[in-house]
Design an enzyme around this catalytic site. Structure first.
Site, PDB file in Angstrom:
ATOM      1  N   LYS A 215      93.529  70.704  69.176  1.00 49.34           N
ATOM      2  CA  LYS A 215      92.374  70.344  69.998  1.00 49.34           C
ATOM      3  C   LYS A 215      92.224  68.830  70.091  1.00 49.34           C
ATOM      4  O   LYS A 215      92.096  68.265  71.185  1.00 49.34           O
ATOM      5  CB  LYS A 215      91.094  70.944  69.403  1.00 49.34           C
ATOM      6  CG  LYS A 215      89.806  70.496  70.105  1.00 49.34           C
ATOM      7  CD  LYS A 215      88.581  71.069  69.440  1.00 49.34           C
ATOM      8  CE  LYS A 215      88.127  70.244  68.249  1.00 49.34           C
ATOM      9  NZ  LYS A 215      87.214  69.140  68.646  1.00 49.34           N
ATOM     10  N   ASN A 216      92.236  68.146  68.952  1.00 46.51           N
ATOM     11  CA  ASN A 216      91.999  66.712  68.948  1.00 46.51           C
ATOM     12  C   ASN A 216      93.127  65.939  69.621  1.00 46.51           C
ATOM     13  O   ASN A 216      92.904  64.839  70.125  1.00 46.51           O
ATOM     14  CB  ASN A 216      91.785  66.218  67.516  1.00 46.51           C
ATOM     15  CG  ASN A 216      90.462  66.690  66.934  1.00 46.51           C
ATOM     16  OD1 ASN A 216      89.556  67.071  67.665  1.00 46.51           O
ATOM     17  ND2 ASN A 216      90.349  66.682  65.618  1.00 46.51           N
TER      18      ASN A 216
ATOM     19  N   ARG B  40      82.020  64.452  71.901  1.00 46.10           N
ATOM     20  CA  ARG B  40      82.262  63.046  71.592  1.00 46.10           C
ATOM     21  C   ARG B  40      83.571  62.527  72.185  1.00 46.10           C
ATOM     22  O   ARG B  40      83.660  61.364  72.591  1.00 46.10           O
ATOM     23  CB  ARG B  40      82.273  62.840  70.075  1.00 46.10           C
ATOM     24  CG  ARG B  40      82.503  61.382  69.711  1.00 46.10           C
ATOM     25  CD  ARG B  40      82.187  61.051  68.288  1.00 46.10           C
ATOM     26  NE  ARG B  40      82.382  59.630  68.083  1.00 46.10           N
ATOM     27  CZ  ARG B  40      81.502  58.702  68.410  1.00 46.10           C
ATOM     28  NH1 ARG B  40      80.378  59.042  68.968  1.00 46.10           N
ATOM     29  NH2 ARG B  40      81.763  57.420  68.195  1.00 46.10           N
TER      30      ARG B  40
ATOM     31  N   CYS C 182      79.140  67.303  67.634  1.00 44.06           N
ATOM     32  CA  CYS C 182      78.509  67.901  66.456  1.00 44.06           C
ATOM     33  C   CYS C 182      77.576  66.922  65.763  1.00 44.06           C
ATOM     34  O   CYS C 182      77.789  65.712  65.781  1.00 44.06           O
ATOM     35  CB  CYS C 182      79.587  68.357  65.464  1.00 44.06           C
ATOM     36  SG  CYS C 182      80.520  69.783  66.008  1.00 44.06           S
TER      37      CYS C 182
ATOM     38  N   ARG D 200      78.512  58.052  64.002  1.00 42.28           N
ATOM     39  CA  ARG D 200      79.796  57.791  64.647  1.00 42.28           C
ATOM     40  C   ARG D 200      79.640  56.835  65.832  1.00 42.28           C
ATOM     41  O   ARG D 200      79.855  57.187  66.981  1.00 42.28           O
ATOM     42  CB  ARG D 200      80.451  59.103  65.085  1.00 42.28           C
ATOM     43  CG  ARG D 200      80.712  60.033  63.923  1.00 42.28           C
ATOM     44  CD  ARG D 200      81.682  61.130  64.260  1.00 42.28           C
ATOM     45  NE  ARG D 200      81.077  62.154  65.077  1.00 42.28           N
ATOM     46  CZ  ARG D 200      81.722  63.255  65.482  1.00 42.28           C
ATOM     47  NH1 ARG D 200      82.984  63.431  65.153  1.00 42.28           N
ATOM     48  NH2 ARG D 200      81.130  64.171  66.210  1.00 42.28           N
ATOM     49  N   PRO D 201      79.249  55.588  65.562  1.00 43.86           N
ATOM     50  CA  PRO D 201      78.929  54.653  66.635  1.00 43.86           C
ATOM     51  C   PRO D 201      80.149  54.238  67.441  1.00 43.86           C
ATOM     52  O   PRO D 201      81.296  54.374  67.015  1.00 43.86           O
ATOM     53  CB  PRO D 201      78.343  53.461  65.884  1.00 43.86           C
ATOM     54  CG  PRO D 201      78.969  53.518  64.526  1.00 43.86           C
ATOM     55  CD  PRO D 201      79.115  54.982  64.228  1.00 43.86           C
ATOM     56  N   MET D 202      79.869  53.667  68.647  1.00 42.59           N
ATOM     57  CA  MET D 202      80.918  53.233  69.561  1.00 42.59           C
ATOM     58  C   MET D 202      81.252  51.750  69.399  1.00 42.59           C
ATOM     59  O   MET D 202      82.074  51.221  70.146  1.00 42.59           O
ATOM     60  CB  MET D 202      80.461  53.485  71.004  1.00 42.59           C
ATOM     61  CG  MET D 202      80.536  54.915  71.459  1.00 42.59           C
ATOM     62  SD  MET D 202      82.250  55.431  71.727  1.00 42.59           S
ATOM     63  CE  MET D 202      82.687  54.440  73.152  1.00 42.59           C
ATOM     64  N   ASP D 203      80.635  51.066  68.441  1.00 48.05           N
ATOM     65  CA  ASP D 203      80.792  49.617  68.376  1.00 48.05           C
ATOM     66  C   ASP D 203      82.233  49.193  68.126  1.00 48.05           C
ATOM     67  O   ASP D 203      82.672  48.139  68.609  1.00 48.05           O
ATOM     68  CB  ASP D 203      79.863  49.019  67.313  1.00 48.05           C
ATOM     69  CG  ASP D 203      80.169  49.527  65.908  1.00 48.05           C
ATOM     70  OD1 ASP D 203      80.255  50.751  65.731  1.00 48.05           O
ATOM     71  OD2 ASP D 203      80.326  48.691  64.998  1.00 48.05           O
TER      72      ASP D 203
ATOM     73  N   ASP E  90      87.864  67.208  58.351  1.00 48.47           N
ATOM     74  CA  ASP E  90      87.707  68.444  59.121  1.00 48.47           C
ATOM     75  C   ASP E  90      88.125  69.697  58.355  1.00 48.47           C
ATOM     76  O   ASP E  90      87.999  70.807  58.872  1.00 48.47           O
ATOM     77  CB  ASP E  90      88.496  68.356  60.425  1.00 48.47           C
ATOM     78  CG  ASP E  90      87.762  67.563  61.489  1.00 48.47           C
ATOM     79  OD1 ASP E  90      86.572  67.265  61.296  1.00 48.47           O
ATOM     80  OD2 ASP E  90      88.377  67.245  62.528  1.00 48.47           O
TER      81      ASP E  90
ATOM     82  N   ILE F 291      83.893  60.102  55.083  1.00 50.02           N
ATOM     83  CA  ILE F 291      84.128  59.800  56.489  1.00 50.02           C
ATOM     84  C   ILE F 291      82.837  59.892  57.303  1.00 50.02           C
ATOM     85  O   ILE F 291      82.482  58.968  58.023  1.00 50.02           O
ATOM     86  CB  ILE F 291      85.185  60.753  57.084  1.00 50.02           C
ATOM     87  CG1 ILE F 291      86.472  60.710  56.245  1.00 50.02           C
ATOM     88  CG2 ILE F 291      85.480  60.381  58.531  1.00 50.02           C
ATOM     89  CD1 ILE F 291      87.133  59.348  56.162  1.00 50.02           C
TER      90      ILE F 291
ATOM     91  N   ARG G 136      84.389  75.827  70.302  1.00 48.59           N
ATOM     92  CA  ARG G 136      84.869  74.489  70.657  1.00 48.59           C
ATOM     93  C   ARG G 136      86.222  74.198  70.021  1.00 48.59           C
ATOM     94  O   ARG G 136      86.972  73.352  70.522  1.00 48.59           O
ATOM     95  CB  ARG G 136      83.869  73.413  70.217  1.00 48.59           C
ATOM     96  CG  ARG G 136      82.548  73.417  70.973  1.00 48.59           C
ATOM     97  CD  ARG G 136      81.653  72.276  70.507  1.00 48.59           C
ATOM     98  NE  ARG G 136      82.422  71.048  70.463  1.00 48.59           N
ATOM     99  CZ  ARG G 136      82.435  70.209  69.438  1.00 48.59           C
ATOM    100  NH1 ARG G 136      81.737  70.474  68.347  1.00 48.59           N
ATOM    101  NH2 ARG G 136      83.147  69.106  69.479  1.00 48.59           N
TER     102      ARG G 136
END
Length: 421
Positions: free
Chosen positions: A22-23, A94, A118, A123-126, A308, A330, A400
Site C-alpha cells: 500500500k505505502n 495523509r 489515521c 505528523r507535520p508537513m514542515d 506499523d 515514531i 484502507r
C-alpha cells in the site's frame, strides 16, 4: 456499518498471498505527474486508500485505467487540468501530500491541502516544506492549503532532513528528478518503499544513486518517459499475516514474503520463540512451543522495527510468557489499541510512549472498536487467540490497508466473517 466477527481457537494451516505494498503504491501513483507518458503499475493492491489516491489524481486530470481486477493500474498525465489538491479528498489520507513534489517539479506550481489520515499523531508537513524550499520553491500556508510555486523550475540543492521522514524523502526524490542540477538528500529514509520508488523513477528515465542508504543523489533530467513497474511486496501485510499462526497456532506460508523486507521484525519473532523459514514461494511461520515468549520492542525508522507492526506485536505479546516493554518512538498516540485489548482481558499499562505488557493465559472475546488501520488488524489477530467471539467495529480503517482479510484468513482455517449492520 460493517464489522468483523472472529471466533478464536482454531489453528491455521495453508498459504496466504501477500499483496503489493500500500505505502509503495501510494508513492508510485503520484510519480505519473512527472511525465506526459503512461505509467503502468502491476501487483497493485486493491484498497480504499488506492481508490482515494485514484480520485485525487483524477481530480487533477490524470487518466487512470484499472485492469485485471485492480491489480494493474495504468496512469497517464498527458492532459492535466488542475494543480490543486482539494481538501475534500486530501483529508481522507495523509499520502495525498505526495502530489506536492511532482506538481512543483513539472508544473512549477501546486496548491495542496494539509492532509488527514489515521489519528496517530501530528505528523507535520514542515520537513517537506523546508526541503522543497531548499530547492527554490516558495511555499505559503493559507486557509489550510500549501500554496507553492517554483518560478523557472526547481533547482538541485543539498537537502538535509532533520528527521529521516519517509514522506519528505519521497516528495524530494520525485521533485529532484526534473530539477535543474544535482540534488543530494542527506539523512534520507531507507525504507523498501523508497527503494521501490527509485527503481520506478529510474525506469522512467531518472538518474538516481544511493537509494536504500542515508544519502540519495539525483541528477535532474529534462523529461521522464513511460514505464511499467511491479509494486514491491507489502512488508506490513506480510508481518501481519506472519503473526497469525503465532496467535492461533498452526503453520502458514506467506507467498511473496522476503526476509530483507522484515529483518528486524523476524529477529524479534525468533527471540519470542517463532520459527521463520524461507521457502521457494515466500516465508513459512510457526511457533516453536505452545506459547510465545516475552520480548521488548522499540519502534525505529527502517531498518529498525516498524511502527506499523507495533500494534500487532503488542496484541501477540498479550498472551506471551512474561512481561514485555514496547516503546513507540515514531508516532505519538499510537497505543490507542491498548484499551480495546484490555477489554479482551489483556494486562497492559501505558505511560507516555511506553507500554508494559504482561502476558495472560488467554484473551477473551469481546466487542471492540478499531481506532486506526493497524489497531484494527491487531484486534482481529487478538480474536484468533481469544476464547469465544470477538466483534471488531469501525473496520473502515481496515479496508484502507488490507484487501479481503476475511477471505485470506478463512482460506487458512480461521473462523472469521464480515457482517453488515
Amino acid at each position: 456499518m460493517d464489522s468483523i466477527v472472529v471466533t478464536g481457537g482454531t489453528p491455521l494451516k495453508g498459504q496466504i498471498a501477500i499483496a503489493g505494498a500500500k505505502n509503495a503504491a501510494l508513492t508510485l501513483m503520484p510519480a505519473t505527474l512527472l511525465s506526459e507518458e503512461p505509467l503502468t503499475l502491476t501487483n497493485a493492491p486493491r484498497l480504499s486508500d488506492i481508490a482515494t489516491m485514484t480520485a485525487l489524481l483524477q481530480s487533477l486530470g490524470v487518466e487512470v485505467t484499472s485492469m485485471q481486477d485492480g491489480k494493474v493500474q495504468v496512469l497517464s498525465s498527458h492532459a492535466m487540468t488542475s494543480t490543486t489538491a482539494d481538501y475534500e479528498i486530501v483529508r481522507k489520507m495523509r499520502a495525498s501530500n505526495l502530489v506536492l513534489g511532482p506538481l512543483l517539479a513539472r508544473h512549477h506550481q501546486a496548491v495542496v491541502s494539509l492532509p488527514g489520515g489515521c489519528a496517530i499523531g501530528a505528523r507535520p508537513m514542515d520537513i517537506h516544506v523546508t526541503a522543497l524550499e531548499a530547492m527554490g520553491a516558495e511555499i505559503e500556508l493559507k486557509d489550510g492549503y500549501l500554496h507553492a510555486t517554483a518560478k523557472g523550475g526547481l533547482k538541485g540543492a543539498k537537502v538535509p532532513l532533520r528527521f529521516a521522514s519517509v514522506g519528505a524523502t519521497e516528495n524530494v526524490l520525485m521533485a529532484a528528478t526534473l530539477a535543474k542540477g544535482t540534488t543530494v538528500i542527506e539523512n534520507a529514509a531507507r525504507e523498501p518503499e523508497i527503494v521501490d520508488l527509485a527503481h520506478c523513477l529510474r525506469r522512467m528515465g531518472a538518474q538516481i544513486e544511493g537509494e536504500g542508504t542515508s544519502t540519495i543523489t539525483i541528477q535532474g533530467v529534462d523529461r521522464l518517459g513511460a514505464a511499467t513497474h511491479p509494486v514491491v511486496t507489502d512488508r506490513i501485510e506480510l508481518g501481519t499475516y506472519m503473526l497469525a499462526p503465532v496467535f492461533a497456532g498452526g503453520e502458514v506460508e506467506c507467498l511473496g514474503g522476503r526476509l530483507d523486507l522484515v529483518g528486524s521484525f523476524v529477529e524479534k519473532l525468533d527471540a519470542a520463540g517463532v520459527d521463520v523459514t524461507e521457502t521457494a514461494g515466500g516465508l513459512k511461520v510457526k511457533r516453536r512451543s505452545e506459547r510465545a515468549k516475552a520480548v521488548d520492542v522499540t519502534t525505529e525508522v527502517f531498518p529498525g522495527f516498524p511502527t506499523d507492526l507495533q500494534a500487532q506485536m503488542m496484541a501477540m505479546l498479550c498472551t506471551a510468557d512474561g512481561t514485555s516493554v514496547l516503546e513507540e518512538k515514531i508516532f505519538e498516540n499510537r497505543f490507542m489499541h491498548a484499551p480495546e485489548l484490555i477489554r479482551m482481558g489483556a494486562d497492559i499499562e501505558v505511560q507516555g510512549g511506553v507500554a508494559t505488557v504482561t502476558g495472560v493465559k488467554r484473551l477473551k472475546g469481546a466487542p471492540v472498536m478499531a481506532t486506526d488501520l493497524r489497531a484494527s488488524v491487531s484486534l482481529i489477530l487478538a480474536g484468533l487467540a481469544a476464547e469465544g467471539e470477538t466483534t471488531v467495529s469501525r473496520i473502515y480503517h481496515l479496508d484502507r490497508g488490507y484487501e479481503h482479510i476475511e477471505e485470506k484468513l478463512s482460506a487458512v482455517g480461521a473462523k472469521i466473517e464480515r457482517v453488515s449492520s
